[in-house]
Design a protein around this motif. Sequence first.
Motif, PDB file in Angstrom:
ATOM      1  N   ILE A 164      -5.367  -2.114  -7.138  1.00  0.00           N
ATOM      2  CA  ILE A 164      -5.789  -1.754  -6.553  1.00  0.00           C
ATOM      3  C   ILE A 164      -5.223  -1.706  -5.344  1.00  0.00           C
ATOM      4  CG2 ILE A 164      -8.128  -2.442  -4.609  1.00  0.00           C
ATOM      5  CD1 ILE A 164      -9.018  -2.293  -7.551  1.00  0.00           C
ATOM      6  N   TYR A 165      -5.241   0.026  -5.134  1.00  0.00           N
ATOM      7  CA  TYR A 165      -4.512   1.021  -4.294  1.00  0.00           C
ATOM      8  C   TYR A 165      -5.983   1.183  -3.295  1.00  0.00           C
ATOM      9  CZ  TYR A 165       0.308   1.564  -5.940  1.00  0.00           C
ATOM     10  OH  TYR A 165       1.021   0.295  -6.670  1.00  0.00           O
ATOM     11  N   ALA A 166      -5.986   0.446  -2.028  1.00  0.00           N
ATOM     12  CA  ALA A 166      -7.084   0.565  -0.887  1.00  0.00           C
ATOM     13  C   ALA A 166      -6.967   1.219  -0.212  1.00  0.00           C
ATOM     14  CB  ALA A 166      -7.533  -1.059  -0.510  1.00  0.00           C
ATOM     15  N   ILE A 167      -7.276   1.557   0.087  1.00  0.00           N
ATOM     16  CA  ILE A 167      -7.675   3.252   1.623  1.00  0.00           C
ATOM     17  C   ILE A 167      -8.202   2.671   3.034  1.00  0.00           C
ATOM     18  CG2 ILE A 167      -8.763   5.621   2.537  1.00  0.00           C
ATOM     19  CD1 ILE A 167      -9.381   5.575  -1.348  1.00  0.00           C
ATOM     20  N   LEU A 203      -3.580  -6.156   3.302  1.00  0.00           N
ATOM     21  CA  LEU A 203      -2.586  -6.785   3.272  1.00  0.00           C
ATOM     22  C   LEU A 203      -2.819  -7.756   2.621  1.00  0.00           C
ATOM     23  CD1 LEU A 203       0.150  -6.232   5.664  1.00  0.00           C
ATOM     24  CD2 LEU A 203       0.301  -4.877   2.401  1.00  0.00           C
ATOM     25  N   ASP A 204      -4.249  -8.831   3.817  1.00  0.00           N
ATOM     26  CA  ASP A 204      -4.324  -9.881   3.530  1.00  0.00           C
ATOM     27  C   ASP A 204      -5.099 -10.361   2.562  1.00  0.00           C
ATOM     28  OD1 ASP A 204      -3.374 -10.839   5.807  1.00  0.00           O
ATOM     29  OD2 ASP A 204      -5.188 -10.472   7.063  1.00  0.00           O
ATOM     30  N   CYS A 205      -5.799  -9.035   2.074  1.00  0.00           N
ATOM     31  CA  CYS A 205      -6.757  -8.559   0.611  1.00  0.00           C
ATOM     32  C   CYS A 205      -5.521  -9.426  -0.706  1.00  0.00           C
ATOM     33  CB  CYS A 205      -7.646  -7.915   0.710  1.00  0.00           C
ATOM     34  SG  CYS A 205      -9.317  -8.029   1.544  1.00  0.00           S
ATOM     35  N   LYS A 206      -4.140  -8.774  -0.837  1.00  0.00           N
ATOM     36  CA  LYS A 206      -3.684  -9.207  -1.814  1.00  0.00           C
ATOM     37  C   LYS A 206      -3.663  -7.428  -2.496  1.00  0.00           C
ATOM     38  CE  LYS A 206      -1.781 -12.770  -0.067  1.00  0.00           C
ATOM     39  NZ  LYS A 206      -0.668 -12.891   0.665  1.00  0.00           N
ATOM     40  N   VAL A 207      -3.720  -6.193  -1.354  1.00  0.00           N
ATOM     41  CA  VAL A 207      -3.419  -5.087  -2.502  1.00  0.00           C
ATOM     42  C   VAL A 207      -2.370  -4.899  -3.139  1.00  0.00           C
ATOM     43  CG1 VAL A 207      -6.166  -4.488  -1.300  1.00  0.00           C
ATOM     44  CG2 VAL A 207      -3.596  -3.962  -0.704  1.00  0.00           C
ATOM     45  N   HIS A 208      -3.090  -4.312  -3.957  1.00  0.00           N
ATOM     46  CA  HIS A 208      -1.782  -3.834  -4.405  1.00  0.00           C
ATOM     47  C   HIS A 208      -1.294  -2.390  -4.172  1.00  0.00           C
ATOM     48  CE1 HIS A 208      -4.268  -6.075  -7.749  1.00  0.00           C
ATOM     49  NE2 HIS A 208      -3.150  -6.199  -8.009  1.00  0.00           N
ATOM     50  N   VAL A 268       3.150  -2.499   7.110  1.00  0.00           N
ATOM     51  CA  VAL A 268       3.184  -2.720   5.596  1.00  0.00           C
ATOM     52  C   VAL A 268       4.302  -3.347   5.178  1.00  0.00           C
ATOM     53  CG1 VAL A 268       3.266  -1.896   2.962  1.00  0.00           C
ATOM     54  CG2 VAL A 268       1.547  -1.108   4.823  1.00  0.00           C
ATOM     55  N   LYS A 269       5.193  -2.878   5.773  1.00  0.00           N
ATOM     56  CA  LYS A 269       6.893  -3.177   6.144  1.00  0.00           C
ATOM     57  C   LYS A 269       7.400  -3.641   4.496  1.00  0.00           C
ATOM     58  CE  LYS A 269       7.528  -5.595   9.758  1.00  0.00           C
ATOM     59  NZ  LYS A 269       6.025  -5.362  10.685  1.00  0.00           N
ATOM     60  N   LYS A 270       6.710  -2.060   3.111  1.00  0.00           N
ATOM     61  CA  LYS A 270       7.139  -2.510   2.352  1.00  0.00           C
ATOM     62  C   LYS A 270       7.425  -3.608   1.338  1.00  0.00           C
ATOM     63  CE  LYS A 270      10.170   1.117   1.946  1.00  0.00           C
ATOM     64  NZ  LYS A 270       9.139   2.371   1.077  1.00  0.00           N
ATOM     65  N   GLN A 271       6.067  -4.117   1.166  1.00  0.00           N
ATOM     66  CA  GLN A 271       5.357  -5.413   1.183  1.00  0.00           C
ATOM     67  C   GLN A 271       4.432  -5.018  -0.172  1.00  0.00           C
ATOM     68  OE1 GLN A 271       3.325  -8.713   3.359  1.00  0.00           O
ATOM     69  NE2 GLN A 271       3.370  -6.881   5.267  1.00  0.00           N
ATOM     70  N   VAL A 272       3.795  -4.256  -0.260  1.00  0.00           N
ATOM     71  CA  VAL A 272       3.661  -2.892  -1.116  1.00  0.00           C
ATOM     72  C   VAL A 272       3.683  -1.530  -0.720  1.00  0.00           C
ATOM     73  CG1 VAL A 272       1.488  -4.642  -1.068  1.00  0.00           C
ATOM     74  CG2 VAL A 272       1.181  -2.876   0.042  1.00  0.00           C
ATOM     75  N   PRO A 273       3.677  -0.980  -2.271  1.00  0.00           N
ATOM     76  CA  PRO A 273       3.979   0.916  -1.673  1.00  0.00           C
ATOM     77  C   PRO A 273       2.396   1.152  -1.274  1.00  0.00           C
ATOM     78  CG  PRO A 273       3.136   0.249  -4.575  1.00  0.00           C
ATOM     79  CD  PRO A 273       3.458  -1.026  -3.433  1.00  0.00           C
ATOM     80  N   VAL A 274       3.033   2.221  -0.288  1.00  0.00           N
ATOM     81  CA  VAL A 274       2.420   3.475   0.022  1.00  0.00           C
ATOM     82  C   VAL A 274       2.233   4.633  -0.094  1.00  0.00           C
ATOM     83  CG1 VAL A 274       2.084   3.947   2.441  1.00  0.00           C
ATOM     84  CG2 VAL A 274       2.156   1.278   2.429  1.00  0.00           C
ATOM     85  N   VAL A 275       0.770   5.457  -0.372  1.00  0.00           N
ATOM     86  CA  VAL A 275       0.715   6.525  -0.970  1.00  0.00           C
ATOM     87  C   VAL A 275       0.231   7.241   0.140  1.00  0.00           C
ATOM     88  CG1 VAL A 275      -0.189   7.891  -2.408  1.00  0.00           C
ATOM     89  CG2 VAL A 275       0.572   6.065  -3.473  1.00  0.00           C
ATOM     90  N   VAL A 276       1.044   8.476   1.241  1.00  0.00           N
ATOM     91  CA  VAL A 276       0.658   8.738   1.648  1.00  0.00           C
ATOM     92  C   VAL A 276      -0.270  10.601   1.206  1.00  0.00           C
ATOM     93  CG1 VAL A 276       1.009  10.138   3.930  1.00  0.00           C
ATOM     94  CG2 VAL A 276       2.421   8.161   3.186  1.00  0.00           C
ATOM     95  N   PRO A 309     -12.410   2.656  -1.399  1.00  0.00           N
ATOM     96  CA  PRO A 309     -12.408   2.321   0.112  1.00  0.00           C
ATOM     97  C   PRO A 309     -12.153   0.487   0.487  1.00  0.00           C
ATOM     98  CG  PRO A 309     -14.598   2.420  -0.384  1.00  0.00           C
ATOM     99  CD  PRO A 309     -14.015   2.749  -1.534  1.00  0.00           C
ATOM    100  N   SER A 310     -11.765  -0.120   2.174  1.00  0.00           N
ATOM    101  CA  SER A 310     -11.494  -0.764   2.531  1.00  0.00           C
ATOM    102  C   SER A 310     -11.998  -2.153   2.280  1.00  0.00           C
ATOM    103  CB  SER A 310     -10.515  -0.949   3.769  1.00  0.00           C
ATOM    104  OG  SER A 310     -11.317  -0.352   4.774  1.00  0.00           O
ATOM    105  N   GLN A 311     -13.619  -1.682   2.556  1.00  0.00           N
ATOM    106  CA  GLN A 311     -14.116  -2.978   3.208  1.00  0.00           C
ATOM    107  C   GLN A 311     -14.507  -4.200   2.059  1.00  0.00           C
ATOM    108  OE1 GLN A 311     -14.970   0.262   2.498  1.00  0.00           O
ATOM    109  NE2 GLN A 311     -16.882   0.179   1.195  1.00  0.00           N
ATOM    110  N   LEU A 312     -14.679  -3.759   1.047  1.00  0.00           N
ATOM    111  CA  LEU A 312     -14.258  -5.061  -0.241  1.00  0.00           C
ATOM    112  C   LEU A 312     -13.024  -5.062  -0.751  1.00  0.00           C
ATOM    113  CD1 LEU A 312     -18.103  -4.563  -1.508  1.00  0.00           C
ATOM    114  CD2 LEU A 312     -18.018  -5.845  -0.189  1.00  0.00           C
ATOM    115  N   ALA A 313     -11.913  -4.649  -0.179  1.00  0.00           N
ATOM    116  CA  ALA A 313     -10.762  -4.588  -0.901  1.00  0.00           C
ATOM    117  C   ALA A 313     -10.210  -6.238  -1.628  1.00  0.00           C
ATOM    118  CB  ALA A 313      -9.530  -4.539  -0.095  1.00  0.00           C
ATOM    119  N   ASP A 314     -10.954  -6.910  -1.230  1.00  0.00           N
ATOM    120  CA  ASP A 314     -10.693  -8.655  -2.145  1.00  0.00           C
ATOM    121  C   ASP A 314     -11.854  -8.938  -3.084  1.00  0.00           C
ATOM    122  OD1 ASP A 314     -11.975  -8.325  -0.129  1.00  0.00           O
ATOM    123  OD2 ASP A 314     -12.676 -10.576   1.005  1.00  0.00           O
ATOM    124  N   VAL A 315     -12.483  -8.292  -3.114  1.00  0.00           N
ATOM    125  CA  VAL A 315     -13.255  -8.281  -4.428  1.00  0.00           C
ATOM    126  C   VAL A 315     -12.526  -7.507  -5.369  1.00  0.00           C
ATOM    127  CG1 VAL A 315     -15.569  -8.145  -5.183  1.00  0.00           C
ATOM    128  CG2 VAL A 315     -15.502  -8.544  -3.028  1.00  0.00           C
TER     129      VAL A 315
END
Length: 305
Positions: free
Chosen positions: A9-12, A36-41, A71-79, A215-221
Amino acid sequence: MKQEIFNGIYAIPQVSFKENYEVDYDETMRCVQFLLDCKVHGIVFPVYASEVSTLLKEERIKMVQMALEVVKKQVPVVVGISAERVQTVLQLAESACDQGADAVIAYNPTTLSPSEIGEYYKQIDSVINVPLFIQNLGPAFGGKSMSEALMKQIVQQSKNPCYVKEEGTDFLKVLEIMTAYQKENSEKLLAVFGGQGGRFLLEEYRRGSKGTMPPSQLADVMVDIWNLLDAGKEVEAFELHQKVLPLLLFFGNNKVPSYKEILKRRGIFKNTACRPKSWPAMDAMANKDLDFLMEQIDPYLRVRS
């Protein structure tokens, strides 16, 4: 060094605006931290769901830099680098690489012919040193679908490894074709992602999708659904997806205002404003529908503010 293969899940993140429609950078970064709190990939930003067409180049560059610092490299960031002018796209691409992006993503311009689109992606490839996401944006999102042959051509001509984000016409069929092509060209095309806001996540996964960009609003689910699929628990993933599907369909009709309304209800945003001439505000009945739908999904929201 072996290239990391992005998946999951690469969330927006959504962009928060103040009442005067200036960007609220601090609140926007709260959304990044929420993901990040939702643990997105991974994180994808800024793109269509970030109201990118309303953002100035300078705003985009500043937000990307701030997001990378959070983010500090915790997960990849696609710009996201898409823009109306090719020169702006190239400037954003160079800036993203200079800032430390892990990849860039650009959709196909509707004003260009297939041969011109091939040249467009060739120019992007020439100024980057990170993977390139080729976003096949279909008519449902104001785009113009590319053929599988054109996407294969773009992959083959690129010096950087590529990904495809497939959300064009006949997206499930095309996704399956492109994943089969990926298996035979794994050094050039690293993976194929789905889209469509996660509404067809299970169907895309079965056809070989390695991720999606909701999108971000339900990222944890969405993360929990993906992790179940990845663990081979397809029935459990199906059951959780069925719980959230009515909301995903609701988003398809109400778009960014509904994303921001949920972010407000979840304590991430204080303001739900969208920039002028963007999306119409939700009406009273839409808010009433959302009340009901949020009650049904509340037990499955893992991150509490």
